[in-house]
Design a protein around this motif. Sequence first.
Motif, PDB file in Angstrom:
ATOM      1  N   ASN A   1     -14.662   0.024  -2.052  1.00 22.61           N
ATOM      2  CA  ASN A   1     -14.658   1.456  -1.727  1.00 22.61           C
ATOM      3  C   ASN A   1     -14.630   2.313  -2.990  1.00 22.61           C
ATOM      4  O   ASN A   1     -15.337   3.320  -3.095  1.00 22.61           O
ATOM      5  CB  ASN A   1     -13.451   1.801  -0.851  1.00 22.61           C
TER       6      ASN A   1
ATOM      7  N   ASP B   1     -22.361  14.228  -3.740  1.00 21.22           N
ATOM      8  CA  ASP B   1     -23.178  13.435  -2.819  1.00 21.22           C
ATOM      9  C   ASP B   1     -22.311  13.029  -1.633  1.00 21.22           C
ATOM     10  O   ASP B   1     -21.260  12.405  -1.798  1.00 21.22           O
ATOM     11  CB  ASP B   1     -23.723  12.210  -3.549  1.00 21.22           C
ATOM     12  N   ALA B   2     -22.729  13.361  -0.427  1.00 22.26           N
ATOM     13  CA  ALA B   2     -21.931  13.071   0.763  1.00 22.26           C
ATOM     14  C   ALA B   2     -22.133  11.646   1.277  1.00 22.26           C
ATOM     15  O   ALA B   2     -21.291  11.131   2.015  1.00 22.26           O
ATOM     16  CB  ALA B   2     -22.274  14.061   1.866  1.00 22.26           C
ATOM     17  N   LEU B   3     -23.205  10.982   0.903  1.00 23.76           N
ATOM     18  CA  LEU B   3     -23.473   9.641   1.409  1.00 23.76           C
ATOM     19  C   LEU B   3     -22.421   8.615   0.993  1.00 23.76           C
ATOM     20  O   LEU B   3     -21.936   7.859   1.834  1.00 23.76           O
ATOM     21  CB  LEU B   3     -24.876   9.187   0.972  1.00 23.76           C
TER      22      LEU B   3
ATOM     23  N   GLN C   1     -19.319   9.122   0.370  1.00 29.68           N
ATOM     24  CA  GLN C   1     -18.101   9.427   1.111  1.00 29.68           C
ATOM     25  C   GLN C   1     -18.198   8.915   2.546  1.00 29.68           C
ATOM     26  O   GLN C   1     -17.238   8.337   3.083  1.00 29.68           O
ATOM     27  CB  GLN C   1     -17.848  10.931   1.102  1.00 29.68           C
ATOM     28  N   ALA C   2     -19.353   9.077   3.171  1.00 32.21           N
ATOM     29  CA  ALA C   2     -19.549   8.576   4.536  1.00 32.21           C
ATOM     30  C   ALA C   2     -19.514   7.046   4.563  1.00 32.21           C
ATOM     31  O   ALA C   2     -18.953   6.442   5.491  1.00 32.21           O
ATOM     32  CB  ALA C   2     -20.877   9.088   5.091  1.00 32.21           C
ATOM     33  N   MET C   3     -20.092   6.411   3.550  1.00 31.75           N
ATOM     34  CA  MET C   3     -20.072   4.952   3.489  1.00 31.75           C
ATOM     35  C   MET C   3     -18.657   4.429   3.305  1.00 31.75           C
ATOM     36  O   MET C   3     -18.276   3.416   3.898  1.00 31.75           O
ATOM     37  CB  MET C   3     -20.980   4.466   2.362  1.00 31.75           C
TER      38      MET C   3
ATOM     39  N   LEU D   1     -15.864   5.933   4.271  1.00 29.10           N
ATOM     40  CA  LEU D   1     -15.142   6.103   5.531  1.00 29.10           C
ATOM     41  C   LEU D   1     -15.491   4.990   6.514  1.00 29.10           C
ATOM     42  O   LEU D   1     -14.622   4.458   7.206  1.00 29.10           O
ATOM     43  CB  LEU D   1     -15.454   7.471   6.136  1.00 29.10           C
ATOM     44  N   THR D   2     -16.752   4.612   6.579  1.00 25.43           N
ATOM     45  CA  THR D   2     -17.164   3.501   7.444  1.00 25.43           C
ATOM     46  C   THR D   2     -16.552   2.194   6.964  1.00 25.43           C
ATOM     47  O   THR D   2     -16.063   1.385   7.767  1.00 25.43           O
ATOM     48  CB  THR D   2     -18.700   3.396   7.466  1.00 25.43           C
TER      49      THR D   2
END
Length: 154
Positions: free
Chosen positions: A36, A61-63, A65-67, A69-70
């Motif tokens: 992470n 970059d939001a990607l 952060q989304a990865m 969280l997943t």
Amino acid sequence: MVIAVGVLAATGVTLLLERSLTRILLGVILLGNGVNLLILVGGRSGGAPVVGAGPDDAMSDALPQAMVLTAIVITFGLTAFLAAVAYRSWYLGGDDEVQDDVEDQQIVALAARNEVPNADLGGEGPGDDPEQVDPEPPRRQVDPEPPRRPGGTR
């Protein structure tokens, strides 16, 4: 940050190679946190990724952060599963150490004699296969015709 990623990943992999399920669980947690952190380090830092909050080139970059969280959710699920397996192993056996199975013991014996195992070509029947440890239980015979009740009804 890169050194922290390396330490977390190396410690996690080292713990994954242990025989205790508790240490394996801690290794999964550390390795998950290291990955992470690696994903977050790889992303661009900047302002909040909200349209209209600032110029596009200054946004983070939001990607990643989304990865992350997943990945946190997946690591939590795997952690819960491994904790349940470790608890069940401790409850049934008194410890959480993973024991060798029959094939592991055979491989160790062959390695001690410096021999190569025979290739398993398959095609044997269930009674002829020497590797078959637990054959299938015999199947119950089913009556072709159900018994008749007195009076001719079924």
